[in-house]
Write a protein that holds these residues in place. Structure first.
Motif, mmCIF file in Angstrom:
data_model
loop_
_atom_site.group_PDB
_atom_site.id
_atom_site.type_symbol
_atom_site.label_atom_id
_atom_site.label_comp_id
_atom_site.label_asym_id
_atom_site.label_seq_id
_atom_site.Cartn_x
_atom_site.Cartn_y
_atom_site.Cartn_z
ATOM 1 N N ARG A 245 -88.162 28.576 33.647
ATOM 2 C CA ARG A 245 -87.434 27.554 33.493
ATOM 3 C C ARG A 245 -87.225 27.026 31.994
ATOM 4 N N PHE A 246 -88.061 27.763 31.031
ATOM 5 C CA PHE A 246 -87.709 27.727 29.590
ATOM 6 C C PHE A 246 -86.542 28.492 29.358
ATOM 7 N N LEU A 247 -86.413 29.727 29.812
ATOM 8 C CA LEU A 247 -85.150 30.531 29.490
ATOM 9 C C LEU A 247 -83.730 29.864 29.885
ATOM 10 N N LEU A 248 -83.893 29.122 31.201
ATOM 11 C CA LEU A 248 -82.794 28.632 31.751
ATOM 12 C C LEU A 248 -82.297 27.377 31.143
ATOM 13 N N LEU A 249 -83.295 26.798 30.843
ATOM 14 C CA LEU A 249 -82.905 25.643 29.949
ATOM 15 C C LEU A 249 -82.506 25.788 28.519
ATOM 16 N N ASN A 250 -83.051 26.538 28.029
ATOM 17 C CA ASN A 250 -82.702 27.348 26.638
ATOM 18 C C ASN A 250 -81.428 27.771 26.712
ATOM 19 N N ALA A 251 -81.011 28.466 27.723
ATOM 20 C CA ALA A 251 -79.603 29.201 27.839
ATOM 21 C C ALA A 251 -78.623 27.999 27.740
ATOM 22 N N VAL A 252 -79.011 26.910 28.646
ATOM 23 C CA VAL A 252 -77.802 25.842 28.707
ATOM 24 C C VAL A 252 -77.839 25.155 27.596
ATOM 25 N N SER A 253 -78.955 24.848 26.736
ATOM 26 C CA SER A 253 -79.078 24.231 25.454
ATOM 27 C C SER A 253 -78.359 25.155 24.286
ATOM 28 N N SER A 254 -78.593 26.356 24.402
ATOM 29 C CA SER A 254 -78.026 27.251 23.347
ATOM 30 C C SER A 254 -76.259 27.294 23.723
ATOM 31 N N LEU A 255 -75.706 27.182 24.710
ATOM 32 C CA LEU A 255 -74.463 27.118 25.151
ATOM 33 C C LEU A 255 -73.802 26.056 24.382
ATOM 34 N N SER A 256 -74.234 24.965 24.766
ATOM 35 C CA SER A 256 -73.977 23.598 24.309
ATOM 36 C C SER A 256 -73.992 23.708 22.818
ATOM 37 N N TRP A 257 -74.992 23.950 22.101
ATOM 38 C CA TRP A 257 -75.093 23.856 20.802
ATOM 39 C C TRP A 257 -74.284 24.799 20.152
ATOM 40 N N ALA A 258 -74.060 25.966 20.683
ATOM 41 C CA ALA A 258 -73.019 26.806 19.987
ATOM 42 C C ALA A 258 -71.590 26.665 20.157
ATOM 43 N N ALA A 259 -71.504 25.883 21.414
ATOM 44 C CA ALA A 259 -70.094 25.339 21.466
ATOM 45 C C ALA A 259 -69.609 23.954 20.456
ATOM 46 N N LEU A 260 -70.942 23.438 20.281
ATOM 47 C CA LEU A 260 -70.458 22.253 19.419
ATOM 48 C C LEU A 260 -70.139 22.456 17.942
ATOM 49 N N GLY B 230 -69.131 30.359 11.248
ATOM 50 C CA GLY B 230 -68.565 30.972 12.146
ATOM 51 C C GLY B 230 -67.366 30.499 12.843
ATOM 52 N N GLY B 231 -67.393 29.061 13.079
ATOM 53 C CA GLY B 231 -66.390 28.546 13.808
ATOM 54 C C GLY B 231 -64.858 28.318 12.958
ATOM 55 N N PHE B 232 -65.393 27.980 11.606
ATOM 56 C CA PHE B 232 -64.324 28.006 10.482
ATOM 57 C C PHE B 232 -63.605 29.279 10.206
ATOM 58 N N PHE B 233 -64.259 30.301 10.218
ATOM 59 C CA PHE B 233 -63.814 31.908 10.139
ATOM 60 C C PHE B 233 -63.067 32.248 11.330
#
Length: 199
Positions: free
Chosen positions: A124-139, A32-35
């Motif tokens: 708490r899971f949803l908040l932590l999951n949102a942070v993790s998903s943001l960093s993962w998608a950005a990386l 996705g990032g490449f395209f």
């Protein structure tokens, strides 16, 4: 042929990025990032598709563990190698587990279900999951964008459509091979009784 494939990527590629990121997803996010770099997708849309897939995928796995603990598929997951180790980790370090689980190749689905079986509060899971998903998608979309930039620097020209497809295929193969190697190594460490890395 390459024109047809390229047209399909333009039309359905973001859906494929989203669908791929519902599960392990590294390859889908990188492509996705490449395209995105190549102008086939709008870069922020590639990032958004990767984030949405990652977030909703893990939320679904969490829900499966929380609401369907006795379902035969969840019971089957409990028998997989690494389940008891993951359950010990989530009980000892719940926040860290949710933030880092998606980075352990081959453990994302299992980790989400394990989190659902634990006593982590859903909010708490949803908040932590949102942070993790943001960093993962950005990386990973950022990594794909960097690959696109590197490919243009290497070839010294704007990539033609068939170049894009060949490079995308190469990226996909390399990522899958690296993931397979990492998963085998992690599995071997567990069998040998060594502590597993968190990344």
């Amino acid at each position: 042929m390459s024109e047809t494939i390229h047209a399909l990527i333009e039309q359905y590629g973001l859906v494929a990025v989203f669908a791929g990121c519902l599960f392990e997803g590294e390859t889908a996010a990188i492509l996705g990032g490449f395209f995105g770099h190549q102008g086939v997708f709008v870069p922020w849309q590639a990032f958004a598709a990767a984030f949405a897939g990652a977030f909703l995928g893990d939320a679904s796995f969490f829900l499966a563990g929380r609401r369907f603990a006795e379902h035969r598929l969840v019971r089957r997951l409990r028998k997989r190698p690494g389940f008891s180790h993951a359950y010990e980790l989530v009980r000892a370090h719940p926040n860290l587990f949710v933030l880092t689980n998606r980075y352990v190749y081959g453990m994302r689905l299992l980790g989400g279900v394990v989190a659902g079986l634990s006593d982590i509060p859903p909010l708490r899971f949803l908040l932590l999951n949102a942070v993790s998903s943001l960093s993962w998608a950005a990386l990973f979309t950022g990594l794909g964008y960097f690959f696109g930039l590197g490919a243009e620097q290497l070839l010294g020209e704007t990539l033609h459509k068939h170049h894009r497809l060949l490079i995308a295929l190469g990226i996909g193969v390399v990522v899958l091979l690296l993931g397979h190697f990492a998963a085998r190594r992690l599995s071997r460490r567990r069998k040998d009784g060594e502590p597993a890395d968190g990344t």
